[in-house]
Design a protein around this motif. Sequence first.
Motif, PDB file in Angstrom:
ATOM      1  N   ILE A  87       0.843  -1.207   0.000  1.00  0.00           N
ATOM      2  CA  ILE A  87       0.000   0.000   0.000  1.00  0.00           C
ATOM      3  C   ILE A  87       0.869   1.245   0.000  1.00  0.00           C
ATOM      4  O   ILE A  87       0.615   2.197  -0.756  1.00  0.00           O
ATOM      5  CB  ILE A  87      -0.969  -0.019   1.204  1.00  0.00           C
ATOM      6  N   LEU A  88       1.921   1.260   0.816  1.00  0.00           N
ATOM      7  CA  LEU A  88       2.817   2.415   0.849  1.00  0.00           C
ATOM      8  C   LEU A  88       3.559   2.611  -0.466  1.00  0.00           C
ATOM      9  O   LEU A  88       3.769   3.751  -0.908  1.00  0.00           O
ATOM     10  CB  LEU A  88       3.801   2.281   2.010  1.00  0.00           C
ATOM     11  N   ILE A  89       3.944   1.533  -1.117  1.00  0.00           N
ATOM     12  CA  ILE A  89       4.609   1.656  -2.426  1.00  0.00           C
ATOM     13  C   ILE A  89       3.646   2.228  -3.454  1.00  0.00           C
ATOM     14  O   ILE A  89       4.016   3.103  -4.253  1.00  0.00           O
ATOM     15  CB  ILE A  89       5.167   0.298  -2.878  1.00  0.00           C
ATOM     16  N   ALA A  90       2.388   1.742  -3.448  1.00  0.00           N
ATOM     17  CA  ALA A  90       1.400   2.259  -4.405  1.00  0.00           C
ATOM     18  C   ALA A  90       1.127   3.738  -4.149  1.00  0.00           C
ATOM     19  O   ALA A  90       1.049   4.538  -5.101  1.00  0.00           O
ATOM     20  CB  ALA A  90       0.110   1.455  -4.311  1.00  0.00           C
ATOM     21  N   LEU A  91       0.995   4.136  -2.886  1.00  0.00           N
ATOM     22  CA  LEU A  91       0.774   5.556  -2.570  1.00  0.00           C
ATOM     23  C   LEU A  91       1.977   6.407  -2.972  1.00  0.00           C
ATOM     24  O   LEU A  91       1.820   7.501  -3.530  1.00  0.00           O
ATOM     25  CB  LEU A  91       0.481   5.728  -1.079  1.00  0.00           C
ATOM     26  N   SER A  92       3.162   5.915  -2.701  1.00  0.00           N
ATOM     27  CA  SER A  92       4.367   6.653  -3.085  1.00  0.00           C
ATOM     28  C   SER A  92       4.459   6.811  -4.594  1.00  0.00           C
ATOM     29  O   SER A  92       4.839   7.881  -5.097  1.00  0.00           O
ATOM     30  CB  SER A  92       5.610   5.930  -2.572  1.00  0.00           C
ATOM     31  N   HIS A 100       2.174  12.110  -9.684  1.00  0.00           N
ATOM     32  CA  HIS A 100       1.447  13.381  -9.666  1.00  0.00           C
ATOM     33  C   HIS A 100       2.412  14.567  -9.542  1.00  0.00           C
ATOM     34  O   HIS A 100       2.254  15.586 -10.229  1.00  0.00           O
ATOM     35  CB  HIS A 100       0.440  13.398  -8.514  1.00  0.00           C
ATOM     36  N   GLY A 101       3.425  14.424  -8.716  1.00  0.00           N
ATOM     37  CA  GLY A 101       4.427  15.481  -8.583  1.00  0.00           C
ATOM     38  C   GLY A 101       5.189  15.717  -9.869  1.00  0.00           C
ATOM     39  O   GLY A 101       5.470  16.860 -10.244  1.00  0.00           O
ATOM     40  N   LEU A 102       5.521  14.643 -10.584  1.00  0.00           N
ATOM     41  CA  LEU A 102       6.222  14.794 -11.863  1.00  0.00           C
ATOM     42  C   LEU A 102       5.334  15.436 -12.922  1.00  0.00           C
ATOM     43  O   LEU A 102       5.807  16.232 -13.746  1.00  0.00           O
ATOM     44  CB  LEU A 102       6.732  13.438 -12.347  1.00  0.00           C
ATOM     45  N   VAL A 103       4.041  15.127 -12.910  1.00  0.00           N
ATOM     46  CA  VAL A 103       3.109  15.769 -13.850  1.00  0.00           C
ATOM     47  C   VAL A 103       3.036  17.263 -13.564  1.00  0.00           C
ATOM     48  O   VAL A 103       3.109  18.094 -14.479  1.00  0.00           O
ATOM     49  CB  VAL A 103       1.712  15.114 -13.786  1.00  0.00           C
ATOM     50  N   LEU A 104       2.912  17.615 -12.282  1.00  0.00           N
ATOM     51  CA  LEU A 104       2.857  19.042 -11.922  1.00  0.00           C
ATOM     52  C   LEU A 104       4.158  19.754 -12.288  1.00  0.00           C
ATOM     53  O   LEU A 104       4.140  20.879 -12.798  1.00  0.00           O
ATOM     54  CB  LEU A 104       2.566  19.200 -10.427  1.00  0.00           C
ATOM     55  N   LEU A 105       5.281  19.110 -12.031  1.00  0.00           N
ATOM     56  CA  LEU A 105       6.570  19.709 -12.357  1.00  0.00           C
ATOM     57  C   LEU A 105       6.742  19.885 -13.861  1.00  0.00           C
ATOM     58  O   LEU A 105       7.234  20.917 -14.321  1.00  0.00           O
ATOM     59  CB  LEU A 105       7.700  18.848 -11.791  1.00  0.00           C
ATOM     60  N   SER A 106       6.309  18.905 -14.646  1.00  0.00           N
ATOM     61  CA  SER A 106       6.443  19.035 -16.106  1.00  0.00           C
ATOM     62  C   SER A 106       5.514  20.107 -16.661  1.00  0.00           C
ATOM     63  O   SER A 106       5.880  20.832 -17.593  1.00  0.00           O
ATOM     64  CB  SER A 106       6.201  17.696 -16.793  1.00  0.00           C
ATOM     65  N   LYS A 107       4.316  20.254 -16.083  1.00  0.00           N
ATOM     66  CA  LYS A 107       3.426  21.332 -16.520  1.00  0.00           C
ATOM     67  C   LYS A 107       4.011  22.698 -16.184  1.00  0.00           C
ATOM     68  O   LYS A 107       3.959  23.627 -17.002  1.00  0.00           O
ATOM     69  CB  LYS A 107       2.046  21.178 -15.882  1.00  0.00           C
ATOM     70  N   ALA A 108       4.591  22.820 -14.998  1.00  0.00           N
ATOM     71  CA  ALA A 108       5.221  24.088 -14.619  1.00  0.00           C
ATOM     72  C   ALA A 108       6.436  24.372 -15.490  1.00  0.00           C
ATOM     73  O   ALA A 108       6.681  25.520 -15.872  1.00  0.00           O
ATOM     74  CB  ALA A 108       5.622  24.053 -13.150  1.00  0.00           C
ATOM     75  N   ALA A 109       7.196  23.336 -15.841  1.00  0.00           N
ATOM     76  CA  ALA A 109       8.364  23.526 -16.700  1.00  0.00           C
ATOM     77  C   ALA A 109       7.947  23.956 -18.102  1.00  0.00           C
ATOM     78  O   ALA A 109       8.617  24.776 -18.728  1.00  0.00           O
ATOM     79  CB  ALA A 109       9.183  22.241 -16.762  1.00  0.00           C
TER      80      ALA A 109
END
Length: 127
Positions: free
Chosen positions: A64-69, A75-84
């Motif tokens: 469960i922790l691996i799936a959440l991570s 999601h963080g990489l998607v946000l970072l790529s949109k900001a970039a």
Amino acid sequence: MYGSISTYTHPAEVQGTETDTNMESKKGSSIASGVINLANTIVGAGMLGLPGAFGGTGWLSGMILIALSAMFSAHGLVLLSKAACLTGRPSSFYSVALASVPKYTILIDLAVALKCFGVATGMFLFC
């Protein structure tokens, strides 16, 4: 040439060799080598850390922790790529931070430097 300590030949002085012409045409790494390097880093860290994590949490909670991570990381990489994409190319953590939160640019740079130092220290200790 490489085993000699007393003499040094500058690469510009050696002309016409196969190595010299190959080095001129290749001025960086390929996407494939970058992907392989990143996969090697990810797999190495997982092999070192996952057994201890599963041993401390158990199989079910570990999965469960691996799936959440994985979800938070994606999601963080998607946000970072949109900001970039909004800051333009080439972009860096500094340019994204400057465009999104200019007051905390130094703090974000410090966090990136601290993270890189931690990764380097971990690799030094475990490898």
